[in-house]
Scaffold this active site. Structure first.
Site, short mmCIF file in Angstrom:
data_model
loop_
_atom_site.label_atom_id
_atom_site.label_comp_id
_atom_site.label_asym_id
_atom_site.label_seq_id
_atom_site.Cartn_x
_atom_site.Cartn_y
_atom_site.Cartn_z
N GLU A 46 44.67 59.48 48.25
CA GLU A 46 44.71 58.02 48.37
C GLU A 46 43.28 57.51 48.47
O GLU A 46 42.51 57.92 49.35
CB GLU A 46 45.52 57.54 49.58
CG GLU A 46 45.61 56.00 49.56
CD GLU A 46 46.31 55.38 50.75
OE1 GLU A 46 46.82 56.09 51.62
OE2 GLU A 46 46.30 54.12 50.80
N ASP A 121 40.34 46.07 47.53
CA ASP A 121 39.68 44.77 47.69
C ASP A 121 39.65 44.06 46.33
O ASP A 121 39.14 44.63 45.35
CB ASP A 121 38.24 44.97 48.19
CG ASP A 121 38.23 45.64 49.57
OD1 ASP A 121 39.00 45.20 50.44
OD2 ASP A 121 37.46 46.60 49.76
N LYS A 125 35.78 36.73 42.93
CA LYS A 125 34.77 35.99 42.15
C LYS A 125 34.31 36.81 40.96
O LYS A 125 34.03 38.01 41.09
CB LYS A 125 33.56 35.68 43.03
CG LYS A 125 33.86 34.67 44.11
CD LYS A 125 32.63 34.36 44.92
CE LYS A 125 33.00 33.41 46.04
NZ LYS A 125 32.04 33.42 47.13
N ASP A 157 48.51 42.74 45.69
CA ASP A 157 49.15 41.43 45.84
C ASP A 157 48.39 40.40 45.01
O ASP A 157 48.82 39.25 44.93
CB ASP A 157 49.10 40.98 47.30
CG ASP A 157 47.66 40.89 47.79
OD1 ASP A 157 46.97 41.93 47.75
OD2 ASP A 157 47.22 39.79 48.17
C1 SAM Z 1 42.00 45.88 51.38
S1 SAM Z 1 41.78 47.43 52.14
C2 SAM Z 1 43.33 48.24 51.82
C3 SAM Z 1 43.57 49.40 52.74
C4 SAM Z 1 44.90 50.15 52.52
N1 SAM Z 1 44.97 50.73 51.19
C5 SAM Z 1 46.07 49.25 52.76
O1 SAM Z 1 46.80 48.95 51.79
O2 SAM Z 1 46.28 48.85 53.92
C6 SAM Z 1 40.72 48.25 50.96
C7 SAM Z 1 40.09 49.52 51.52
O3 SAM Z 1 39.34 50.16 50.48
C8 SAM Z 1 38.14 50.68 51.05
N2 SAM Z 1 37.17 50.80 49.94
C9 SAM Z 1 36.56 49.79 49.29
N3 SAM Z 1 35.77 50.25 48.31
C10 SAM Z 1 35.87 51.61 48.34
C11 SAM Z 1 35.29 52.65 47.60
N4 SAM Z 1 34.44 52.39 46.60
N5 SAM Z 1 35.62 53.93 47.89
C12 SAM Z 1 36.48 54.19 48.93
N6 SAM Z 1 37.08 53.23 49.67
C13 SAM Z 1 36.77 51.97 49.39
C14 SAM Z 1 37.77 49.66 52.11
O4 SAM Z 1 36.91 50.19 53.08
C15 SAM Z 1 39.15 49.27 52.68
O5 SAM Z 1 39.51 50.07 53.79
#
Ligand code: SAM
Length: 208
Positions: A46, A121, A125, A157
């Site tokens: 994941e 994420d 933008k 979403d």
């Molecule tokens: C919006 S959160 C979603 C977390 C989880 N998947 C959920 O659905 O609850 C996005 C996660 O991706 C991680 N993330 C962002 N860019 C990443 C990257 N390049 N490599 C690994 N993790 C990353 C962030 O730190 C964050 O914890």
């Protein structure tokens, strides 16, 4: 207005120090991966696992699979590992790693049987779209580790990011969207538990 700059300019002392730091992080990750994966194995991955809610549930339901979650944030990874210890899950591990760097650091004898990317994420933008990690470099690196028929399971979403995911998968020679493929396992991730709706996409590794 000037484009936002997140890294120092090329060849400045700051830039050199930044690059040295990045390289040290990559080297440390490679060493860690060599320790954690000493011999040939197959993992369920994941990417961007947050606190690991989803993967802990998945690992509980799939005790025969080695489940690995990665995230950029140390605290989130630590929380995930606490869940694994508390629930006595020997098949669950969380590592702090950036997605592309992790795939580069994995020893060649590690294959990935399935990848989940849940609620990444969205970077809404346009000037930030470059930060979306579901794009060609990631699809390329995953393809190198995943056998024909294996799946990337994507969920978001965010309408714009979903369209982007569909488009990125369509552009890739290695992956094909399969609208008929069932979502393999339902358990809410932390973000999913906050959302009212979402869209899912299963991309299947094509035979080349
Ligand atoms: C919006 S959160 C979603 C977390 C989880 N998947 C959920 O659905 O609850 C996005 C996660 O991706 C991680 N993330 C962002 N860019 C990443 C990257 N390049 N490599 C690994 N993790 C990353 C962030 O730190 C964050 O914890």
């Amino acid at each position: 207005m000037e484009e936002e700059s997140e890294n120092p300019s090329p060849m400045s002392p700051e830039r050199l120090a930044y690059e040295a730091g990045r390289q040290a992080t990559r080297d440390a990750l490679k060493k860690k991966c060599a320790e954690v994966f000493p011999k040939a194995c197959a993992i369920t991955l994941e990417i961007g696992c947050g606190h690991g809610h989803f993967l802990a549930a998945y690992a509980t339901a799939h005790p025969q699979e080695q489940c690995v979650g990665i995230d950029l944030v140390t605290q989130r990874v630590a929380k995930g590992n606490k869940k694994g210890v508390k629930q006595n899950l020997g098949n669950l591990l969380f590592l702090k790693a950036e997605a592309l760097e992790f795939l580069d650091a994995l020893p060649a004898h590690v294959t990935i049987v399935r990848t989940f990317i849940l609620f990444p994420d969205p970077w809404p933008k346009k000037r930030h779209w470059k930060h979306r990690f579901v794009q060609q470099p990631l699809l390329e690196k995953l393809a190198a580790r995943m056998a024909p028929g294996s799946e990337i399971c994507l969920r978001t979403d965010h309408e714009g990011y979903f369209a982007w995911m569909v488009d990125q998968v369509a552009q890739s020679p290695h992956w094909k969207a399969d609208p008929a493929a069932p979502w393999p396992f339902e358990a809410p991730s932390f973000f999913q538990s906050l959302m009212e709706s979402w869209q899912s996409l299963v991309a299947v590794r094509v035979r080349e």
